[in-house]
Design a protein around this motif. Structure first.
Motif, short mmCIF file in Angstrom:
data_model
loop_
_atom_site.label_atom_id
_atom_site.label_comp_id
_atom_site.label_asym_id
_atom_site.label_seq_id
_atom_site.Cartn_x
_atom_site.Cartn_y
_atom_site.Cartn_z
N ALA A 172 16.89 18.10 67.56
CA ALA A 172 16.50 18.71 66.29
C ALA A 172 15.87 17.62 65.42
CB ALA A 172 17.72 19.28 65.58
N THR A 173 14.86 18.00 64.66
CA THR A 173 14.27 17.04 63.71
C THR A 173 14.20 17.68 62.33
OG1 THR A 173 12.08 17.73 64.49
CG2 THR A 173 12.92 15.65 65.33
N ASP A 174 14.46 16.85 61.31
CA ASP A 174 14.48 17.36 59.93
C ASP A 174 13.14 18.00 59.55
OD1 ASP A 174 17.02 16.35 59.72
OD2 ASP A 174 16.42 14.52 58.68
N ASP A 175 12.03 17.41 60.05
CA ASP A 175 10.71 17.93 59.64
C ASP A 175 10.10 18.88 60.68
OD1 ASP A 175 9.99 16.28 61.71
OD2 ASP A 175 8.56 15.07 60.55
N GLY A 176 10.86 19.17 61.74
CA GLY A 176 10.37 20.11 62.76
C GLY A 176 9.32 19.54 63.68
N SER A 177 9.11 18.20 63.65
CA SER A 177 8.06 17.63 64.50
C SER A 177 8.45 17.57 65.97
CB SER A 177 7.66 16.24 63.99
OG SER A 177 8.80 15.44 63.80
N MET A 178 9.73 17.79 66.28
CA MET A 178 10.15 17.94 67.70
C MET A 178 11.38 18.84 67.76
SD MET A 178 11.40 15.15 70.53
CE MET A 178 9.93 14.23 70.75
N GLY A 179 11.41 19.73 68.72
CA GLY A 179 12.59 20.54 68.97
C GLY A 179 12.91 21.51 67.84
N VAL A 180 14.22 21.72 67.64
CA VAL A 180 14.69 22.65 66.60
C VAL A 180 14.34 22.07 65.23
CG1 VAL A 180 16.79 23.65 65.60
CG2 VAL A 180 16.62 23.35 68.08
N HIS A 181 13.82 22.93 64.33
CA HIS A 181 13.53 22.48 62.96
C HIS A 181 14.83 22.54 62.17
CE1 HIS A 181 10.60 22.72 59.31
NE2 HIS A 181 11.52 21.79 59.18
N GLY A 182 15.42 21.37 61.89
CA GLY A 182 16.70 21.35 61.16
C GLY A 182 17.53 20.16 61.59
N THR A 183 18.84 20.28 61.39
CA THR A 183 19.75 19.17 61.69
C THR A 183 20.39 19.34 63.07
OG1 THR A 183 21.68 20.30 60.83
CG2 THR A 183 20.35 19.08 59.22
N ALA A 184 21.13 18.31 63.47
CA ALA A 184 21.89 18.41 64.73
C ALA A 184 22.82 19.62 64.70
CB ALA A 184 22.70 17.14 64.93
N MET A 185 23.33 19.93 63.51
CA MET A 185 24.27 21.05 63.39
C MET A 185 23.56 22.38 63.64
SD MET A 185 27.43 20.77 63.18
CE MET A 185 28.11 22.27 63.86
N ASP A 186 22.29 22.49 63.22
CA ASP A 186 21.54 23.71 63.50
C ASP A 186 21.40 23.90 65.01
OD1 ASP A 186 21.01 24.52 60.80
OD2 ASP A 186 19.61 22.85 60.65
N ALA A 187 21.11 22.80 65.71
CA ALA A 187 21.00 22.88 67.18
C ALA A 187 22.37 23.18 67.79
CB ALA A 187 20.45 21.56 67.72
N ALA A 188 23.41 22.55 67.25
CA ALA A 188 24.77 22.77 67.79
C ALA A 188 25.19 24.23 67.63
CB ALA A 188 25.76 21.85 67.08
N ASN A 189 24.85 24.82 66.49
CA ASN A 189 25.25 26.22 66.26
C ASN A 189 24.61 27.16 67.27
OD1 ASN A 189 27.06 25.81 64.18
ND2 ASN A 189 25.46 25.78 62.61
N ARG A 190 23.38 26.84 67.71
CA ARG A 190 22.75 27.66 68.76
C ARG A 190 23.57 27.59 70.05
NH1 ARG A 190 16.18 27.11 68.45
NH2 ARG A 190 16.05 27.33 66.18
N LEU A 191 24.03 26.37 70.40
CA LEU A 191 24.81 26.22 71.64
C LEU A 191 26.17 26.89 71.51
CD1 LEU A 191 23.80 22.52 72.37
CD2 LEU A 191 23.20 24.50 73.77
N LEU A 192 26.79 26.73 70.33
CA LEU A 192 28.12 27.32 70.11
C LEU A 192 28.08 28.84 70.14
CD1 LEU A 192 29.43 24.90 67.34
CD2 LEU A 192 30.63 25.42 69.48
N ALA A 193 26.94 29.41 69.78
CA ALA A 193 26.82 30.87 69.77
C ALA A 193 26.79 31.44 71.20
CB ALA A 193 25.57 31.29 69.02
N GLU A 194 26.39 30.61 72.16
CA GLU A 194 26.19 31.12 73.53
C GLU A 194 27.14 30.58 74.58
OE1 GLU A 194 22.13 30.48 74.58
OE2 GLU A 194 21.39 31.51 72.78
N HIS A 195 27.86 29.49 74.25
CA HIS A 195 28.68 28.84 75.28
C HIS A 195 30.06 28.49 74.71
CE1 HIS A 195 24.95 28.48 77.50
NE2 HIS A 195 24.41 28.00 76.40
N THR A 196 31.02 28.30 75.62
CA THR A 196 32.36 27.90 75.17
C THR A 196 32.64 26.47 75.63
OG1 THR A 196 33.32 28.87 77.15
CG2 THR A 196 33.32 30.23 75.16
#
Ligand SMILES: Cc1cc2nc3c(=O)[nH]c(=O)nc-3n(C[C@H](O)[C@H](O)[C@H](O)COP(=O)(O)OP(=O)(O)OC[C@H]3O[C@@H](n4cnc5c(N)ncnc54)[C@H](O)[C@@H]3O)c2cc1C
Ligand code: FES
Length: 254
Positions: A153-177
């Protein structure tokens, strides 16, 4: 028992404009280290205090350290040559308990390196790694190698998820245990990781960063308030009792 050792510089390379990877011949320190522990590195004559740097990885009696240039000490370290000697004290502190577990690793900026080795030992590892922008991303290939899923994740959206590590983590937590979350980075990220783990009903370990003196529990420089099992606040040492703590031990709003 930590060793104090003069370690030979085997390699030093820039990962980006202000982050370096240092490979040291480190015998006993490398042999005894565990993921999440750190070493205290002497950064030049006249600088009395050693600088704490987390162990990124070890192999064949070698230590891999990844550090950012912040001030005079780390700047000195970034100018070492191959075959120079660097005095290192370690391994120090308590590390992660990720072995044989399904773990989500959450890292921010220079908090990312100590998670790599812990991810290697996990039964299953996913990672959510946050950086300011694309040119600050480090160790992406290493995490892709050891993790099933490694989201950047990058704060400015220049690579990967636009946002923080926590935004990326929430995507994983929503789908996996997961059995455990391990986090390292700025305190707000650690707090958010702890809250997400509590919501998911799983334990969370966080690696804390504090200014240090001795690195072995003798000087009190790194004392922080901690919470015991009964919720009572007491003072502990980040260098000796941590740097990795279970999130419920940490007083985030002091
Ligand atoms: C357990 C632990 C693990 C760490 N792991 C890493 C790592 O893997 N990679 C990395 O780049 N950095 C890491 N740090 C931060 C690193 O220790 C500091 O960036 C470094 O000490 C700065 O030294 P300096 O002389 O360049 O900066 P200066 O600002 O000149 O340092 C002045 C004094 O403040 C202390 N200090 C300054 N910033 C910090 C800080 N953020 N944390 C603790 N002490 C600080 C220094 O040790 C020194 O004693 C870690 C810190 C801790 C506590
Ligand atoms: S750094 Fe001296 S007690 Fe922790």
């Amino acid at each position: 028992m930590p060793y104090q050792q003069d370690c030979t510089v085997l390699n030093l390379q820039a990962l980006n404009s202000h982050t370096y990877e240092l490979l040291l011949e480190a015998g006993g320190i490398a042999e005894e280290a565990r993921p999440g522990q750190f070493v205290n590195v002497s950064c030049g004559e006249g600088r009395l205090l050693r600088r704490p740097i987390s162990i990124c990885e070890t192999s064949a009696m070698q230590l891999r350290l990844v550090f950012e240039v912040r001030g005079a000490g780390t700047e000195w370290l970034s100018r070492r040559d191959i075959d120079d000697q660097v005095s290192v004290l370690g391994p120090l502190g308590r590390g992660f308990d990720a072995e044989d577990k399904r773990v989500l690793f959450i890292g921010g900026g220079i908090g990312v390196p100590p998670l790599l080795w812990a991810a290697e030992g996990a039964e299953h590892a996913d990672a959510a790694l946050g950086f300011a922008r694309a040119d600050r991303v480090i160790l992406a290939d290493d995490f892709s190698r050891v993790c099933t899923r490694a989201l950047i994740a990058t704060d400015d959206g220049s690579m990967g998820v636009h946002g923080t590590a926590m935004d990326a983590a929430n995507r994983l937590l929503a789908e996996h245990t997961y059995d455990l979350i391990c986090a390292c980075g700025p305190k707000p990220l650690l707090k958010a990781a702890a809250e997400a783990a509590a919501k998911a009903g799983i334990p969370c370990q966080v690696s804390m960063e504090e200014r240090m003196g001795c690195g072995v529990g003798a000087c009190l420089v790194c004392a922080v308030p901690l919470r015991d099992k009964n919720g009572q606040v007491y003072y502990g040492h980040v260098c000796k009792d941590g740097p990795v703590f279970f999130a419920q031990e940490v007083v985030f709003d002091d």
